[in-house]
Design a protein around this motif. Structure first.
Motif, mmCIF file in Angstrom:
data_model
loop_
_atom_site.group_PDB
_atom_site.id
_atom_site.type_symbol
_atom_site.label_atom_id
_atom_site.label_comp_id
_atom_site.label_asym_id
_atom_site.label_seq_id
_atom_site.Cartn_x
_atom_site.Cartn_y
_atom_site.Cartn_z
ATOM 1 N N THR A 94 0.865 -1.161 0.000
ATOM 2 C CA THR A 94 0.000 0.000 0.000
ATOM 3 C C THR A 94 0.908 1.218 0.000
ATOM 4 O OG1 THR A 94 -0.123 -0.041 2.411
ATOM 5 C CG2 THR A 94 -1.917 -1.107 1.209
ATOM 6 N N SER A 117 -3.380 0.623 -3.633
ATOM 7 C CA SER A 117 -2.857 -0.719 -3.348
ATOM 8 C C SER A 117 -2.117 -1.169 -4.602
ATOM 9 C CB SER A 117 -3.989 -1.710 -3.054
ATOM 10 O OG SER A 117 -4.626 -1.382 -1.859
ATOM 11 N N THR A 143 -7.705 3.278 -3.773
ATOM 12 C CA THR A 143 -8.627 2.969 -2.678
ATOM 13 C C THR A 143 -9.604 4.095 -2.403
ATOM 14 O OG1 THR A 143 -6.966 3.722 -1.087
ATOM 15 C CG2 THR A 143 -7.014 1.356 -1.607
#
Length: 160
Positions: A94, A117, A143
């Motif tokens: 991430t 991600s 995200t």
């Protein structure tokens, strides 16, 4: 069950023999685990050479904290990468994708942050170094929002 006095030494001897066999087997297994190079069959259990990701300057990297996606102009790069996994088939992290909005043009644009991600996959032999395997695909899953006009889930081939 009644055991005669004559049978007791024979049973004790068999127990000692079994215990000796178990202890010898345990010692042999410990020796193999401590020195796997000593046995050819243990060698097969060694992990494969690590897979790398190749950056814009043709340098092999493992778990980089930053990765430049736009090698030509530097207007897109991943930062603050935190690697959750780094395996023989995939690596996951991430981080933040810093993308220049190029408004009104790239030299005057601002870098904007997009949480992402990252998944590296499809390891193949690196032609420049045939003894090294490198990831050849990168997937970015934004995200929150994605930088326009990029879709929220995008996959690129890594050509380096």
């Amino acid at each position: 069950m009644n055991v005669s006095a004559a049978d007791r030494p024979a049973r004790a001897s068999r127990r000692r023999a079994r215990m000796t066999t178990v202890l010898c087997a345990a010692a042999a297994l410990t020796a193999v685990a401590a020195h796997p190079g000593g046995m050819s069959s243990a060698r097969a259990l060694d992990p494969p050479d690590p897979v790398v990701v190749v950056d814009c300057s043709a340098q092999a990297r493992m778990r980089p904290q930053e990765y430049l996606l736009a090698c030509g102009d530097g207007n897109n790069h991943l930062v603050d990468l935190r690697w959750d996994t780094w395996g023989a088939r995939t690596a996951t992290a991430t981080g933040t994708d810093m993308v220049n909005d190029c408004r009104p043009y790239c030299a005057a644009g601002r870098f904007r942050a997009y949480p992402v991600s990252v998944t590296l996959s499809d390891p193949q032999t690196w032609p420049a170094h045939p003894d090294v395997r490198r990831f050849t695909t990168i997937r970015l899953l934004y995200t929150d929002t994605a930088p326009p006009p990029v879709p929220k889930d995008v996959t690129y081939k890594l050509v380096y």
